[in-house]
Design a protein around this motif. Structure first.
Motif, short mmCIF file in Angstrom:
data_model
loop_
_atom_site.label_atom_id
_atom_site.label_comp_id
_atom_site.label_asym_id
_atom_site.label_seq_id
_atom_site.Cartn_x
_atom_site.Cartn_y
_atom_site.Cartn_z
N GLY A 140 -3.77 12.94 1.19
CA GLY A 140 -3.81 12.65 -0.24
C GLY A 140 -2.47 12.34 -0.87
O GLY A 140 -2.38 12.11 -2.07
N THR A 141 -1.40 12.31 -0.07
CA THR A 141 -0.07 12.04 -0.61
C THR A 141 0.08 10.56 -0.96
O THR A 141 -0.16 9.69 -0.11
CB THR A 141 1.02 12.44 0.40
OG1 THR A 141 0.86 13.84 0.71
CG2 THR A 141 2.41 12.19 -0.14
N PRO A 142 0.48 10.25 -2.20
CA PRO A 142 0.78 8.87 -2.56
C PRO A 142 1.92 8.33 -1.69
O PRO A 142 2.84 9.07 -1.33
CB PRO A 142 1.19 8.96 -4.03
CG PRO A 142 0.55 10.21 -4.51
CD PRO A 142 0.60 11.15 -3.34
N ASN A 143 1.86 7.05 -1.37
CA ASN A 143 2.83 6.48 -0.43
C ASN A 143 3.47 5.20 -0.98
O ASN A 143 3.22 4.81 -2.12
CB ASN A 143 2.14 6.22 0.91
CG ASN A 143 0.92 5.34 0.76
OD1 ASN A 143 0.86 4.47 -0.11
ND2 ASN A 143 -0.08 5.56 1.59
N GLU A 175 2.95 20.12 -3.35
CA GLU A 175 4.33 19.68 -3.61
C GLU A 175 4.54 18.25 -3.07
O GLU A 175 5.18 17.42 -3.71
CB GLU A 175 5.32 20.64 -2.95
CG GLU A 175 6.76 20.33 -3.23
CD GLU A 175 7.16 20.67 -4.66
OE1 GLU A 175 8.14 20.06 -5.14
OE2 GLU A 175 6.52 21.52 -5.29
N GLU A 176 3.96 17.96 -1.90
CA GLU A 176 4.09 16.62 -1.31
C GLU A 176 3.45 15.57 -2.20
O GLU A 176 3.96 14.46 -2.34
CB GLU A 176 3.47 16.59 0.10
CG GLU A 176 4.24 17.38 1.13
CD GLU A 176 4.00 18.89 1.04
OE1 GLU A 176 2.98 19.33 0.43
OE2 GLU A 176 4.85 19.64 1.54
N HIS A 177 2.31 15.91 -2.78
CA HIS A 177 1.66 14.97 -3.70
C HIS A 177 2.56 14.68 -4.89
O HIS A 177 2.73 13.52 -5.29
CB HIS A 177 0.33 15.53 -4.22
CG HIS A 177 -0.71 15.73 -3.18
ND1 HIS A 177 -1.79 16.55 -3.38
CD2 HIS A 177 -0.86 15.23 -1.93
CE1 HIS A 177 -2.56 16.54 -2.30
NE2 HIS A 177 -2.01 15.75 -1.41
N ALA A 178 3.13 15.73 -5.48
CA ALA A 178 4.02 15.55 -6.64
C ALA A 178 5.21 14.68 -6.29
O ALA A 178 5.60 13.80 -7.07
CB ALA A 178 4.48 16.91 -7.16
N ILE A 179 5.78 14.90 -5.12
CA ILE A 179 6.92 14.08 -4.67
C ILE A 179 6.48 12.63 -4.50
O ILE A 179 7.18 11.69 -4.91
CB ILE A 179 7.52 14.64 -3.37
CG1 ILE A 179 8.18 16.00 -3.65
CG2 ILE A 179 8.50 13.66 -2.74
CD1 ILE A 179 8.53 16.78 -2.41
N GLY A 180 5.30 12.41 -3.91
CA GLY A 180 4.77 11.06 -3.74
C GLY A 180 4.53 10.37 -5.08
O GLY A 180 4.89 9.20 -5.26
N TRP A 181 3.94 11.09 -6.04
CA TRP A 181 3.71 10.50 -7.35
C TRP A 181 5.01 10.21 -8.08
O TRP A 181 5.11 9.24 -8.82
CB TRP A 181 2.79 11.38 -8.20
CG TRP A 181 1.35 11.20 -7.85
CD1 TRP A 181 0.51 12.14 -7.33
CD2 TRP A 181 0.58 10.00 -7.95
NE1 TRP A 181 -0.73 11.59 -7.10
CE2 TRP A 181 -0.71 10.29 -7.48
CE3 TRP A 181 0.85 8.71 -8.39
CZ2 TRP A 181 -1.74 9.33 -7.45
CZ3 TRP A 181 -0.15 7.75 -8.35
CH2 TRP A 181 -1.42 8.06 -7.89
N LYS A 182 6.03 11.04 -7.86
CA LYS A 182 7.33 10.77 -8.48
C LYS A 182 7.89 9.44 -7.98
O LYS A 182 8.43 8.65 -8.75
CB LYS A 182 8.33 11.89 -8.21
CG LYS A 182 9.70 11.57 -8.80
CD LYS A 182 10.46 12.77 -9.18
CE LYS A 182 11.82 12.51 -9.76
NZ LYS A 182 12.13 11.26 -10.36
#
Length: 107
Positions: free
Chosen positions: A42-45, A84-91
């Motif tokens: 689910g991590t944005p890339n 946290e990984e999702h938030a970093i990806g969305w950033k």
């Protein structure tokens, strides 16, 4: 290339002040799409960042539906916003959009 604009359409291209810190460059909104391009977890890339950055000329873009928990994910490669990984990806995605002059809202 600027195209001639009819008087009826001109208001769509005027800025819109929605909130104290949200001034949209125009009144065009890009509605959410279901593209299934996040990572398996689910991590944005980078592909998602490129997609939204390319469309940053819209006044406001809404993201794909973002799950707020693992059990809320409804399709493969759907984006999330619960780690946290999702938030970093969305950033990374929002940084690219902002650099291109756009505004993005998580949905």
């Amino acid at each position: 290339m600027d195209l001639p604009l009819s008087p009826e359409l001109a208001p769509m291209f005027r800025p819109l002040d929605l909130a104290p810190k949200l001034l949209l460059r125009n009144r065009i909104a890009m509605l959410p799409l279901t593209r299934a391009r996040a990572e398996v977890d689910g991590t944005p890339n980078d592909l998602m960042a490129e997609h939204f950055a390319q469309r940053a000329s819209a006044g406001l873009m809404l993201t794909d539906s973002c799950a707020v928990s693992q059990s809320g994910r409804t399709y493969v490669n759907s984006p999330g916003i619960f780690t946290e990984e999702h938030a970093i990806g969305w950033k990374k995605v929002t940084d690219r959009v902002h650099a291109a002059g756009g505004e993005l809202c998580c949905r």
